[in-house]
Design a protein around this motif. Sequence first.
Motif, PDB file in Angstrom:
ATOM      1  N   THR A  29       0.810  -1.221   0.000  1.00 24.05           N
ATOM      2  CA  THR A  29       0.000   0.000   0.000  1.00 24.05           C
ATOM      3  C   THR A  29       0.846   1.274   0.000  1.00 24.05           C
ATOM      4  O   THR A  29       0.414   2.299  -0.500  1.00 24.05           O
ATOM      5  CB  THR A  29      -0.928   0.034   1.227  1.00 24.05           C
ATOM      6  N   MET A  30       2.035   1.231   0.579  1.00 26.30           N
ATOM      7  CA  MET A  30       2.872   2.433   0.686  1.00 26.30           C
ATOM      8  C   MET A  30       3.998   2.378  -0.345  1.00 26.30           C
ATOM      9  O   MET A  30       4.808   1.450  -0.350  1.00 26.30           O
ATOM     10  CB  MET A  30       3.470   2.539   2.094  1.00 26.30           C
ATOM     11  N   ASN A  31       4.052   3.393  -1.227  1.00 21.18           N
ATOM     12  CA  ASN A  31       5.091   3.358  -2.257  1.00 21.18           C
ATOM     13  C   ASN A  31       6.439   3.842  -1.713  1.00 21.18           C
ATOM     14  O   ASN A  31       6.532   4.393  -0.614  1.00 21.18           O
ATOM     15  CB  ASN A  31       4.661   4.170  -3.485  1.00 21.18           C
ATOM     16  N   GLN A  32       7.477   3.639  -2.512  1.00 26.19           N
ATOM     17  CA  GLN A  32       8.839   3.958  -2.070  1.00 26.19           C
ATOM     18  C   GLN A  32       8.985   5.426  -1.674  1.00 26.19           C
ATOM     19  O   GLN A  32       9.628   5.757  -0.670  1.00 26.19           O
ATOM     20  CB  GLN A  32       9.837   3.655  -3.208  1.00 26.19           C
ATOM     21  N   THR A  33       8.400   6.319  -2.458  1.00 23.52           N
ATOM     22  CA  THR A  33       8.562   7.739  -2.175  1.00 23.52           C
ATOM     23  C   THR A  33       7.826   8.148  -0.905  1.00 23.52           C
ATOM     24  O   THR A  33       8.354   8.938  -0.114  1.00 23.52           O
ATOM     25  CB  THR A  33       8.074   8.585  -3.360  1.00 23.52           C
ATOM     26  N   SER A  34       6.646   7.624  -0.700  1.00 30.31           N
ATOM     27  CA  SER A  34       5.899   7.949   0.520  1.00 30.31           C
ATOM     28  C   SER A  34       6.668   7.521   1.760  1.00 30.31           C
ATOM     29  O   SER A  34       6.709   8.244   2.763  1.00 30.31           O
ATOM     30  CB  SER A  34       4.530   7.274   0.506  1.00 30.31           C
ATOM     31  N   LEU A  35       7.262   6.343   1.707  1.00 30.91           N
ATOM     32  CA  LEU A  35       8.030   5.854   2.848  1.00 30.91           C
ATOM     33  C   LEU A  35       9.224   6.760   3.133  1.00 30.91           C
ATOM     34  O   LEU A  35       9.473   7.161   4.275  1.00 30.91           O
ATOM     35  CB  LEU A  35       8.504   4.422   2.600  1.00 30.91           C
ATOM     36  N   CYS A  36       9.959   7.103   2.087  1.00 29.53           N
ATOM     37  CA  CYS A  36      11.168   7.918   2.234  1.00 29.53           C
ATOM     38  C   CYS A  36      10.831   9.316   2.735  1.00 29.53           C
ATOM     39  O   CYS A  36      11.415   9.806   3.712  1.00 29.53           O
ATOM     40  CB  CYS A  36      11.891   7.986   0.886  1.00 29.53           C
ATOM     41  N   TYR A  37       9.864   9.977   2.093  1.00 31.60           N
ATOM     42  CA  TYR A  37       9.544  11.366   2.447  1.00 31.60           C
ATOM     43  C   TYR A  37       8.798  11.441   3.780  1.00 31.60           C
ATOM     44  O   TYR A  37       8.946  12.401   4.533  1.00 31.60           O
ATOM     45  CB  TYR A  37       8.712  12.018   1.346  1.00 31.60           C
ATOM     46  N   GLY A  38       8.016  10.413   4.063  1.00 31.97           N
ATOM     47  CA  GLY A  38       7.291  10.391   5.328  1.00 31.97           C
ATOM     48  C   GLY A  38       8.229  10.347   6.516  1.00 31.97           C
ATOM     49  O   GLY A  38       8.014  11.033   7.529  1.00 31.97           O
ATOM     50  N   VAL A  39       9.288   9.558   6.418  1.00 35.45           N
ATOM     51  CA  VAL A  39      10.276   9.471   7.495  1.00 35.45           C
ATOM     52  C   VAL A  39      10.904  10.837   7.749  1.00 35.45           C
ATOM     53  O   VAL A  39      11.058  11.275   8.894  1.00 35.45           O
ATOM     54  CB  VAL A  39      11.361   8.429   7.160  1.00 35.45           C
ATOM     55  N   GLU A  40      11.255  11.538   6.664  1.00 28.10           N
ATOM     56  CA  GLU A  40      11.873  12.860   6.819  1.00 28.10           C
ATOM     57  C   GLU A  40      10.920  13.853   7.473  1.00 28.10           C
ATOM     58  O   GLU A  40      11.330  14.698   8.273  1.00 28.10           O
ATOM     59  CB  GLU A  40      12.337  13.381   5.451  1.00 28.10           C
ATOM     60  N   ALA A  41       9.635  13.766   7.132  1.00 28.17           N
ATOM     61  CA  ALA A  41       8.653  14.672   7.722  1.00 28.17           C
ATOM     62  C   ALA A  41       8.520  14.454   9.223  1.00 28.17           C
ATOM     63  O   ALA A  41       8.374  15.405   9.991  1.00 28.17           O
ATOM     64  CB  ALA A  41       7.296  14.492   7.039  1.00 28.17           C
ATOM     65  N   VAL A  42       8.579  13.207   9.653  1.00 27.13           N
ATOM     66  CA  VAL A  42       8.441  12.892  11.072  1.00 27.13           C
ATOM     67  C   VAL A  42       9.670  13.344  11.858  1.00 27.13           C
ATOM     68  O   VAL A  42       9.564  13.809  12.998  1.00 27.13           O
ATOM     69  CB  VAL A  42       8.218  11.377  11.275  1.00 27.13           C
ATOM     70  N   LYS A  43      10.832  13.259  11.250  1.00 26.81           N
ATOM     71  CA  LYS A  43      12.082  13.548  11.958  1.00 26.81           C
ATOM     72  C   LYS A  43      12.232  15.018  12.354  1.00 26.81           C
ATOM     73  O   LYS A  43      12.837  15.339  13.376  1.00 26.81           O
ATOM     74  CB  LYS A  43      13.277  13.130  11.084  1.00 26.81           C
ATOM     75  N   ASP A  44      11.664  15.930  11.555  1.00 28.83           N
ATOM     76  CA  ASP A  44      11.890  17.359  11.791  1.00 28.83           C
ATOM     77  C   ASP A  44      10.810  17.929  12.707  1.00 28.83           C
ATOM     78  O   ASP A  44       9.846  18.566  12.270  1.00 28.83           O
ATOM     79  CB  ASP A  44      11.915  18.110  10.458  1.00 28.83           C
ATOM     80  N   LYS A  45      10.968  17.726  13.996  1.00 33.27           N
ATOM     81  CA  LYS A  45       9.963  18.167  14.968  1.00 33.27           C
ATOM     82  C   LYS A  45       9.907  19.686  15.075  1.00 33.27           C
ATOM     83  O   LYS A  45       8.829  20.269  15.269  1.00 33.27           O
ATOM     84  CB  LYS A  45      10.256  17.543  16.334  1.00 33.27           C
ATOM     85  N   ALA A  46      11.050  20.335  14.959  1.00 37.15           N
ATOM     86  CA  ALA A  46      11.085  21.793  15.088  1.00 37.15           C
ATOM     87  C   ALA A  46      10.281  22.457  13.974  1.00 37.15           C
ATOM     88  O   ALA A  46       9.510  23.393  14.232  1.00 37.15           O
ATOM     89  CB  ALA A  46      12.528  22.286  15.081  1.00 37.15           C
TER      90      ALA A  46
END
Length: 354
Positions: free
Chosen positions: A242-259
């Motif tokens: 269900t989750m494509n390669q780009t969603s997985l990659c970009y989603g991780v980056e979005a979660v990491k940047d809390k500030a």
Amino acid sequence: MNEKLLNNIRQVEPYTPGEQPQTKVIKLNTNENPYPPAPGVARAIAQMDVDRLRLYPDPTADSLVSALAENYGVEKDQVFVGVGSDDVLSMCFLTFFNSEKPVLFPDITYSFYDVWANLYRIPFERQPLDENFKIKKEDYYKENGGVIFPNPNAPTAIYEELEFVEDIIAHNQDVIVIVDEAYVDFAGRSALELIDKYDNLIVVQTFSKSRSMAGMRIGYAISNPVLIKYLNDAKYSFNSYTMNQTSLCYGVEAVKDKAYFEETVHKIVETREWAKGELRRLGFVFPDSKANFIFAMHPEYDARELFEALKAAGIYVRFWGSRRIEQYLRITIGTREEMETLFAFLTTYMNKGE
């Protein structure tokens, strides 16, 4: 067409999404975030190895699941991800609402709920909001086949405090209760605080609003490991990837940047509070919003006429014309500049009326 043939076709009344204009407009109609995703997302896009796109993505979505688990302080087996929260919620309906008793949700709420119920042949009952568009928790004390409601609710933008939410969960411990928290980051405490206390609770959130990634379609559910396993069992029986390669990659980056996340949420909340004052100045009335939109009406102007006038000026807001809310517009919080343009137009439009 042959009537017997039609009788064997599953027919449903589909959800109607907000307009997606392809020209340059001020787009305040679908509750998107007006700011770009976290800078790390842009870097990941620039560095993406396109050769990976010929390979199937990780069916467990482990990188994204791990990032979400770390962010929320839960275990990986408590997290489920899907193609937007719509996919996650649809899978929840399919997996957990299987009794012959009706599922309960508000009468004015996210209009996909009855679509999924009809699609999966799930009985349901809409519980009427009160005259102030608030959920009456006592309506959810009766026997049922499950409960779902958003907090804040949509399209009303009303947020209920955690004690209120817990009361509904506590009165329904023999069925699944889903709290749809698409807008909770703009509001207050999340029901995630109750995950370890109630084994019937599922909390669903999304990247589409506070994380500026509506175009990537990422949603997730957090619950206990037993319910998450059942969700994954249903998912793998439906579509393993269900989750494509780009969603997985970009989603991780979005979660990491809390500030960055906290900064953009703060800007939207700040603009929302200022916008409330501007709407009141113009004579609009509305429930107190705790989301990234305001659900407003004007006692002297017809909502459809306002909607059409705004649209003609290149400013898109959401209008339904549905029973009980036929005079309300839902206005997404854009940038300060976009909102200033909206209020300048409304001021001119209303002065012409005078």
